[in-house]
Design a protein around this motif. Structure first.
Motif, PDB file in Angstrom:
ATOM      1  N   MET A  13      33.978 -16.366 -44.002  1.00 19.29           N
ATOM      2  CA  MET A  13      32.948 -17.263 -44.485  1.00 19.29           C
ATOM      3  C   MET A  13      31.963 -17.540 -43.345  1.00 19.29           C
ATOM      4  SD  MET A  13      33.342 -21.113 -45.956  1.00 19.29           S
ATOM      5  CE  MET A  13      33.128 -20.840 -47.706  1.00 19.29           C
ATOM      6  N   SER A  14      30.695 -17.387 -43.616  1.00 16.52           N
ATOM      7  CA  SER A  14      29.687 -17.571 -42.569  1.00 16.52           C
ATOM      8  C   SER A  14      29.345 -19.050 -42.392  1.00 16.52           C
ATOM      9  CB  SER A  14      28.428 -16.766 -42.901  1.00 16.52           C
ATOM     10  OG  SER A  14      27.804 -17.277 -44.048  1.00 16.52           O
ATOM     11  N   THR A  15      28.810 -19.351 -41.238  1.00 19.14           N
ATOM     12  CA  THR A  15      28.284 -20.676 -40.929  1.00 19.14           C
ATOM     13  C   THR A  15      26.767 -20.540 -40.940  1.00 19.14           C
ATOM     14  OG1 THR A  15      30.187 -21.095 -39.501  1.00 19.14           O
ATOM     15  CG2 THR A  15      28.276 -22.552 -39.243  1.00 19.14           C
ATOM     16  N   ASN A  16      26.100 -21.402 -41.673  1.00  9.71           N
ATOM     17  CA  ASN A  16      24.643 -21.349 -41.781  1.00  9.71           C
ATOM     18  C   ASN A  16      24.028 -22.566 -41.116  1.00  9.71           C
ATOM     19  OD1 ASN A  16      24.491 -18.939 -43.490  1.00  9.71           O
ATOM     20  ND2 ASN A  16      25.532 -20.246 -44.984  1.00  9.71           N
ATOM     21  N   LEU A  17      23.193 -22.298 -40.120  1.00 13.01           N
ATOM     22  CA  LEU A  17      22.482 -23.361 -39.425  1.00 13.01           C
ATOM     23  C   LEU A  17      21.025 -23.326 -39.866  1.00 13.01           C
ATOM     24  CD1 LEU A  17      23.901 -22.963 -35.791  1.00 13.01           C
ATOM     25  CD2 LEU A  17      24.870 -24.206 -37.742  1.00 13.01           C
ATOM     26  N   TYR A  18      20.572 -24.404 -40.467  1.00  7.45           N
ATOM     27  CA  TYR A  18      19.185 -24.522 -40.907  1.00  7.45           C
ATOM     28  C   TYR A  18      18.434 -25.304 -39.831  1.00  7.45           C
ATOM     29  CZ  TYR A  18      20.735 -23.003 -45.511  1.00  7.45           C
ATOM     30  OH  TYR A  18      21.253 -22.287 -46.558  1.00  7.45           O
ATOM     31  N   PHE A  19      17.769 -24.574 -38.942  1.00  8.20           N
ATOM     32  CA  PHE A  19      16.992 -25.209 -37.884  1.00  8.20           C
ATOM     33  C   PHE A  19      15.670 -25.683 -38.479  1.00  8.20           C
ATOM     34  CE2 PHE A  19      19.958 -22.949 -35.194  1.00  8.20           C
ATOM     35  CZ  PHE A  19      20.133 -23.828 -34.135  1.00  8.20           C
ATOM     36  N   VAL A  20      15.434 -26.992 -38.400  1.00  7.44           N
ATOM     37  CA  VAL A  20      14.237 -27.602 -38.975  1.00  7.44           C
ATOM     38  C   VAL A  20      13.350 -28.088 -37.833  1.00  7.44           C
ATOM     39  CG1 VAL A  20      13.348 -29.406 -40.501  1.00  7.44           C
ATOM     40  CG2 VAL A  20      15.614 -28.383 -40.955  1.00  7.44           C
ATOM     41  N   ARG A  21      12.262 -27.370 -37.614  1.00  7.78           N
ATOM     42  CA  ARG A  21      11.282 -27.872 -36.642  1.00  7.78           C
ATOM     43  C   ARG A  21      10.624 -29.084 -37.281  1.00  7.78           C
ATOM     44  NH1 ARG A  21       5.521 -25.525 -34.450  1.00  7.78           N
ATOM     45  NH2 ARG A  21       5.473 -26.809 -32.561  1.00  7.78           N
ATOM     46  N   HIS A  22      10.515 -30.161 -36.519  1.00  6.02           N
ATOM     47  CA  HIS A  22       9.993 -31.415 -37.057  1.00  6.02           C
ATOM     48  C   HIS A  22       8.615 -31.260 -37.682  1.00  6.02           C
ATOM     49  CE1 HIS A  22       7.030 -32.068 -33.862  1.00  6.02           C
ATOM     50  NE2 HIS A  22       7.945 -31.592 -33.027  1.00  6.02           N
ATOM     51  N   ALA A  23       8.326 -32.188 -38.576  1.00  4.05           N
ATOM     52  CA  ALA A  23       7.018 -32.248 -39.234  1.00  4.05           C
ATOM     53  C   ALA A  23       5.979 -32.821 -38.260  1.00  4.05           C
ATOM     54  CB  ALA A  23       7.122 -33.108 -40.489  1.00  4.05           C
ATOM     55  N   HIS A  24       4.730 -32.811 -38.684  1.00  9.18           N
ATOM     56  CA  HIS A  24       3.613 -33.286 -37.853  1.00  9.18           C
ATOM     57  C   HIS A  24       3.841 -34.741 -37.440  1.00  9.18           C
ATOM     58  CE1 HIS A  24      -0.453 -34.831 -36.985  1.00  9.18           C
ATOM     59  NE2 HIS A  24      -0.596 -33.632 -36.437  1.00  9.18           N
ATOM     60  N   SER A  25       3.561 -35.033 -36.171  1.00  8.61           N
ATOM     61  CA  SER A  25       3.748 -36.392 -35.673  1.00  8.61           C
ATOM     62  C   SER A  25       2.428 -36.971 -35.176  1.00  8.61           C
ATOM     63  CB  SER A  25       4.781 -36.404 -34.542  1.00  8.61           C
ATOM     64  OG  SER A  25       4.348 -35.602 -33.458  1.00  8.61           O
ATOM     65  N   THR A  26       2.411 -38.286 -35.074  1.00  5.60           N
ATOM     66  CA  THR A  26       1.273 -39.003 -34.516  1.00  5.60           C
ATOM     67  C   THR A  26       1.449 -39.006 -33.011  1.00  5.60           C
ATOM     68  OG1 THR A  26       1.150 -40.390 -36.474  1.00  5.60           O
ATOM     69  CG2 THR A  26       0.060 -41.217 -34.489  1.00  5.60           C
ATOM     70  N   TYR A  27       0.475 -38.475 -32.281  1.00  7.56           N
ATOM     71  CA  TYR A  27       0.654 -38.343 -30.839  1.00  7.56           C
ATOM     72  C   TYR A  27       0.707 -39.704 -30.154  1.00  7.56           C
ATOM     73  CZ  TYR A  27       0.421 -37.390 -25.982  1.00  7.56           C
ATOM     74  OH  TYR A  27       0.731 -37.377 -24.662  1.00  7.56           O
ATOM     75  N   THR A  28       1.722 -39.859 -29.326  1.00 10.31           N
ATOM     76  CA  THR A  28       1.813 -40.956 -28.364  1.00 10.31           C
ATOM     77  C   THR A  28       2.456 -40.348 -27.123  1.00 10.31           C
ATOM     78  OG1 THR A  28       4.073 -41.701 -28.853  1.00 10.31           O
ATOM     79  CG2 THR A  28       2.312 -42.610 -30.241  1.00 10.31           C
ATOM     80  N   PRO A  29       2.259 -40.944 -25.961  1.00 12.14           N
ATOM     81  CA  PRO A  29       2.900 -40.401 -24.762  1.00 12.14           C
ATOM     82  C   PRO A  29       4.415 -40.631 -24.741  1.00 12.14           C
ATOM     83  CG  PRO A  29       1.548 -42.323 -24.221  1.00 12.14           C
ATOM     84  CD  PRO A  29       1.324 -42.019 -25.659  1.00 12.14           C
ATOM     85  N   ASP A  30       4.925 -41.438 -25.664  1.00 16.82           N
ATOM     86  CA  ASP A  30       6.355 -41.716 -25.757  1.00 16.82           C
ATOM     87  C   ASP A  30       7.040 -40.584 -26.521  1.00 16.82           C
ATOM     88  OD1 ASP A  30       8.921 -42.703 -26.139  1.00 16.82           O
ATOM     89  OD2 ASP A  30       8.286 -44.294 -27.514  1.00 16.82           O
ATOM     90  N   GLU A  31       7.536 -39.593 -25.779  1.00 22.14           N
ATOM     91  CA  GLU A  31       8.169 -38.426 -26.400  1.00 22.14           C
ATOM     92  C   GLU A  31       9.326 -38.820 -27.313  1.00 22.14           C
ATOM     93  OE1 GLU A  31       8.008 -34.736 -26.423  1.00 22.14           O
ATOM     94  OE2 GLU A  31       5.996 -35.527 -26.185  1.00 22.14           O
ATOM     95  N   LEU A  32      10.172 -39.730 -26.854  1.00 20.40           N
ATOM     96  CA  LEU A  32      11.362 -40.112 -27.606  1.00 20.40           C
ATOM     97  C   LEU A  32      11.021 -40.861 -28.890  1.00 20.40           C
ATOM     98  CD1 LEU A  32      14.460 -40.025 -27.553  1.00 20.40           C
ATOM     99  CD2 LEU A  32      14.402 -42.208 -26.344  1.00 20.40           C
ATOM    100  N   GLY A  33       9.997 -41.707 -28.847  1.00 22.25           N
ATOM    101  CA  GLY A  33       9.689 -42.556 -29.994  1.00 22.25           C
ATOM    102  C   GLY A  33       8.502 -42.139 -30.829  1.00 22.25           C
TER     103      GLY A  33
END
Length: 187
Positions: free
Chosen positions: A1-21
């Motif tokens: 049985m295979s393992t399937n990883l669905y890598f989801v690149r995030h959707a468009h974000s509002t730019y702020t210098p706070d990378e984490l938030g």
């Protein structure tokens, strides 16, 4: 049985210098809803995310839809390009892709970031063997992980990614047996 990883690149974000938030933009939330609808039919067993808000927000609706908590894994956070902001972001990224051992001051080389991403990926493959796993992540680290398994995933590939974007990587144990784009941004 295979393992399937669905890598989801995030959707468009509002730019702020706070990378984490940095949050999703209005368009990003609309696209995150589309991600939820698309992946809800893929029998997702586990939902994982980078600790960055925009990645979590992209898969939150999916986690709610399938009744799962989001597991945060640091290894899927975006690569740190350098201390501070890059004057010319695309040129800075191009440089690290042209020399995998090169790192800007305070940043990660491709080799360092890739190793971090692969450690996280291998952990997921062992922990959730035979499962379907959605992973909210970022473009650069996602492509570095893909590149580890198949060299065709490179800087030029990264440049053409959409926000969001989804790639299904199928594994037999820790061996990649298939990679398929499953997001059509034009829908």
């Amino acid at each position: 049985m295979s393992t399937n990883l669905y890598f989801v690149r995030h959707a468009h974000s509002t730019y702020t210098p706070d990378e984490l938030g940095r949050p999703l933009s209005e368009k990003g939330f609309q696209d995150a809803n589309r991600v939820t609808k698309l992946l809800s039919y893929k029998h997702i067993d586990h939902v994982i995310s980078s600790p960055y808000l925009r990645a979590r927000q992209t898969v939150e609706g999916l986690a709610d839809s399938v009744g799962k908590d989001i597991k945060i894994i640091e290894g899927f956070k975006e690569r740190k390009l350098q201390d501070g902001s890059a004057g010319n972001f695309e040129e800075a990224v191009k440089k690290v892709w042209s020399d995998y051992s090169f790192a800007w001051e305070g940043g990660e080389s491709n080799l360092e970031a890739q190793k971090r991403g692969i450690v996280a990926t291998e952990w997921v493959l062992k922990q959730f063997k035979g499962s379907n796993v959605a992973i909210g992540t970022h473009g650069n680290i996602m492509v570095l992980i893909m590149n580890y398994y198949e060299k065709q995933y490179d800087y030029e590939f990264w440049k053409q990614l959409a926000m969001p974007d989804i790639y299904k990587l199928s594994f037999d144990g820790d061996k990649l047996i298939g990679c398929k784009k499953i997001w059509n941004h034009q829908r």
